[in-house]
Write a protein that holds these residues in place. Sequence first.
Motif, PDB file in Angstrom:
ATOM      1  N   ILE A  20       6.318  24.561  20.626  1.00  0.00           N
ATOM      2  CA  ILE A  20       6.270  23.360  19.797  1.00  0.00           C
ATOM      3  C   ILE A  20       5.844  23.697  18.372  1.00  0.00           C
ATOM      4  N   LEU A  21       4.838  24.541  18.243  1.00  0.00           N
ATOM      5  CA  LEU A  21       4.356  24.901  16.911  1.00  0.00           C
ATOM      6  C   LEU A  21       5.418  25.634  16.105  1.00  0.00           C
ATOM      7  N   LEU A  22       6.142  26.547  16.745  1.00  0.00           N
ATOM      8  CA  LEU A  22       7.183  27.287  16.041  1.00  0.00           C
ATOM      9  C   LEU A  22       8.281  26.337  15.561  1.00  0.00           C
ATOM     10  N   ASP A  23       8.698  25.416  16.429  1.00  0.00           N
ATOM     11  CA  ASP A  23       9.691  24.413  16.017  1.00  0.00           C
ATOM     12  C   ASP A  23       9.167  23.596  14.833  1.00  0.00           C
ATOM     13  N   GLY A  24       7.878  23.245  14.887  1.00  0.00           N
ATOM     14  CA  GLY A  24       7.286  22.443  13.825  1.00  0.00           C
ATOM     15  C   GLY A  24       7.211  23.184  12.504  1.00  0.00           C
ATOM     16  N   ALA A  77       6.695   9.805  15.598  1.00  0.00           N
ATOM     17  CA  ALA A  77       6.121  10.503  16.746  1.00  0.00           C
ATOM     18  C   ALA A  77       7.174  10.689  17.827  1.00  0.00           C
ATOM     19  N   LEU A  78       7.186  11.864  18.421  1.00  0.00           N
ATOM     20  CA  LEU A  78       8.114  12.190  19.497  1.00  0.00           C
ATOM     21  C   LEU A  78       7.344  12.352  20.793  1.00  0.00           C
ATOM     22  N   ASP A  79       7.901  11.837  21.901  1.00  0.00           N
ATOM     23  CA  ASP A  79       7.253  12.124  23.174  1.00  0.00           C
ATOM     24  C   ASP A  79       7.841  13.421  23.729  1.00  0.00           C
ATOM     25  N   TRP A  80       7.414  13.818  24.924  1.00  0.00           N
ATOM     26  CA  TRP A  80       7.798  15.128  25.444  1.00  0.00           C
ATOM     27  C   TRP A  80       9.261  15.205  25.880  1.00  0.00           C
ATOM     28  N   ARG A  81       9.937  14.043  25.927  1.00  0.00           N
ATOM     29  CA  ARG A  81      11.357  14.059  26.287  1.00  0.00           C
ATOM     30  C   ARG A  81      12.234  14.426  25.091  1.00  0.00           C
ATOM     31  N   SER A  82      11.666  14.315  23.904  1.00  0.00           N
ATOM     32  CA  SER A  82      12.381  14.656  22.681  1.00  0.00           C
ATOM     33  C   SER A  82      11.983  16.067  22.257  1.00  0.00           C
ATOM     34  N   TYR A  97       0.845  -1.202   0.000  1.00  0.00           N
ATOM     35  CA  TYR A  97       0.000   0.000   0.000  1.00  0.00           C
ATOM     36  C   TYR A  97       0.881   1.253   0.000  1.00  0.00           C
ATOM     37  N   PRO A  98       1.566   1.510  -1.118  1.00  0.00           N
ATOM     38  CA  PRO A  98       2.524   2.625  -1.157  1.00  0.00           C
ATOM     39  C   PRO A  98       1.893   3.995  -0.956  1.00  0.00           C
ATOM     40  N   HIS A  99       0.587   4.099  -1.149  1.00  0.00           N
ATOM     41  CA  HIS A  99      -0.088   5.396  -0.997  1.00  0.00           C
ATOM     42  C   HIS A  99      -0.430   5.706   0.457  1.00  0.00           C
ATOM     43  N   LEU A 100      -0.336   4.725   1.351  1.00  0.00           N
ATOM     44  CA  LEU A 100      -0.755   4.933   2.737  1.00  0.00           C
ATOM     45  C   LEU A 100       0.417   5.399   3.597  1.00  0.00           C
ATOM     46  N   PRO A 101       0.295   6.564   4.256  1.00  0.00           N
ATOM     47  CA  PRO A 101       1.343   6.994   5.187  1.00  0.00           C
ATOM     48  C   PRO A 101       1.422   6.035   6.373  1.00  0.00           C
ATOM     49  N   MET A 102       2.655   5.812   6.858  1.00  0.00           N
ATOM     50  CA  MET A 102       2.863   4.961   8.025  1.00  0.00           C
ATOM     51  C   MET A 102       3.651   5.730   9.079  1.00  0.00           C
ATOM     52  N   ALA A 103       3.219   5.582  10.332  1.00  0.00           N
ATOM     53  CA  ALA A 103       3.821   6.308  11.448  1.00  0.00           C
ATOM     54  C   ALA A 103       4.291   5.336  12.520  1.00  0.00           C
ATOM     55  N   MET A 104       5.270   5.782  13.308  1.00  0.00           N
ATOM     56  CA  MET A 104       5.771   5.029  14.460  1.00  0.00           C
ATOM     57  C   MET A 104       5.614   5.879  15.706  1.00  0.00           C
ATOM     58  N   ASN A 105       5.173   5.245  16.795  1.00  0.00           N
ATOM     59  CA  ASN A 105       4.952   5.963  18.039  1.00  0.00           C
ATOM     60  C   ASN A 105       5.491   5.148  19.209  1.00  0.00           C
ATOM     61  N   GLY A 106       6.169   5.811  20.131  1.00  0.00           N
ATOM     62  CA  GLY A 106       6.654   5.138  21.334  1.00  0.00           C
ATOM     63  C   GLY A 106       6.796   6.134  22.473  1.00  0.00           C
ATOM     64  N   VAL A 107       7.148   5.633  23.634  1.00  0.00           N
ATOM     65  CA  VAL A 107       7.316   6.483  24.823  1.00  0.00           C
ATOM     66  C   VAL A 107       8.709   6.231  25.398  1.00  0.00           C
ATOM     67  N   GLY A 108       9.398   7.294  25.766  1.00  0.00           N
ATOM     68  CA  GLY A 108      10.753   7.142  26.289  1.00  0.00           C
ATOM     69  C   GLY A 108      11.717   6.635  25.241  1.00  0.00           C
ATOM     70  N   VAL A 162       7.267  14.836  11.611  1.00  0.00           N
ATOM     71  CA  VAL A 162       7.282  14.500  13.034  1.00  0.00           C
ATOM     72  C   VAL A 162       5.903  14.777  13.626  1.00  0.00           C
ATOM     73  N   GLN A 163       5.577  14.025  14.652  1.00  0.00           N
ATOM     74  CA  GLN A 163       4.278  14.138  15.312  1.00  0.00           C
ATOM     75  C   GLN A 163       4.486  14.267  16.805  1.00  0.00           C
ATOM     76  N   GLY A 164       3.766  15.181  17.428  1.00  0.00           N
ATOM     77  CA  GLY A 164       3.874  15.335  18.874  1.00  0.00           C
ATOM     78  C   GLY A 164       3.901  16.814  19.235  1.00  0.00           C
ATOM     79  N   ASN A 165       4.477  17.148  20.350  1.00  0.00           N
ATOM     80  CA  ASN A 165       4.933  16.277  21.406  1.00  0.00           C
ATOM     81  C   ASN A 165       4.692  16.951  22.760  1.00  0.00           C
TER      82      ASN A 165
END
Length: 340
Positions: free
Chosen positions: A294-298, A252-257, A224-235, A271-274
Amino acid sequence: MIQGKNPGVTPVWYMRQAGRSQTEYRKIKEKYTLFEITKEPELCARVTELPVKEYGVDAAILYKDIMSPMVGMNVKVELKAGVGPVFNTPIRSMVDVDKLDAFDPTKVDYIGKTITLLTSGMLDVPLIGFCGAPFTIASYLIEGGPTKNYNKTRGMLIGAPDVWNALMTKLADMSIEYLSMQAEAGANALQIFDSWVGAVNADQYKQGIYPHMERIIKTVKERYPHLPMAMNGVGTDHLVSIWSHLPLDVIALDWRSSIVMANERGVTQTVQGNLDPAYLFADEKTLAHEVDRILLDGVRYGRHIFNLGHGVFPEADPKKLHWLTDYVHERSRELWAQEG
């Protein structure tokens, strides 16, 4: 956004946005368990849609648990209130791994039916399907339930690599077919939740986890090359640079990143988060100040989906989440006009 185009506004959705903090959801939970909800497509679709209507978010994520597909492997999992997923016959040996059935998607066909309901006109925003990553699923199967140290899980990874890789292979096979089923049903994007993989170090990840994750993502992307794929974790700050080498579209980035640090470590994906979920307890001025950062960095990075660094907690005020969504939209429009 994921294609790197200036969107003019930062999109937003929240991990665990459907559920525990919502009044209407709590009323539903008085009558049904989580697994009962997921087995009723119309009811599950309604729960999935709730935050889109209540908060005005830009994406819906399918309401279910990361252990939901275990039914398709004939694994009995109980969700205990205040505890989490509990597995009464923990996996400790190759014999236990051999007993696991191959994943049968027809045993969870109600999940596909829910997706089809949602994407056939019920939603006016994209729907994200997801699975739990092999490490996180394995941690419950090996430990027998939630844990704070993952000693048995890491012990198998380090001390019994043959058993570990056999288990990872079966769970990776499940992940591929489970995500494929969701894609076929109409999901607009896919996310892999490796919630607890932060418990391992970078070398352990590279040796015992990365090859399986790479196979999952490459296989699904080829299908499914048209479908975006994301990874999410904590710590997982120490794993972000490793994830950047996977064929992912979103990390995805948690708040430590931080978005700046991710960029410095070679991340080129969206990037997604955080936002730290603890800020949902803060007053609007304090919350707005952190969101602005966060928004300015994004915006300066150029590819950012606003989210929490982890999930919405039960005590969160739905009105605060609605306010936050509106604020992200309004403030990001200003920043994209200035910086984008």
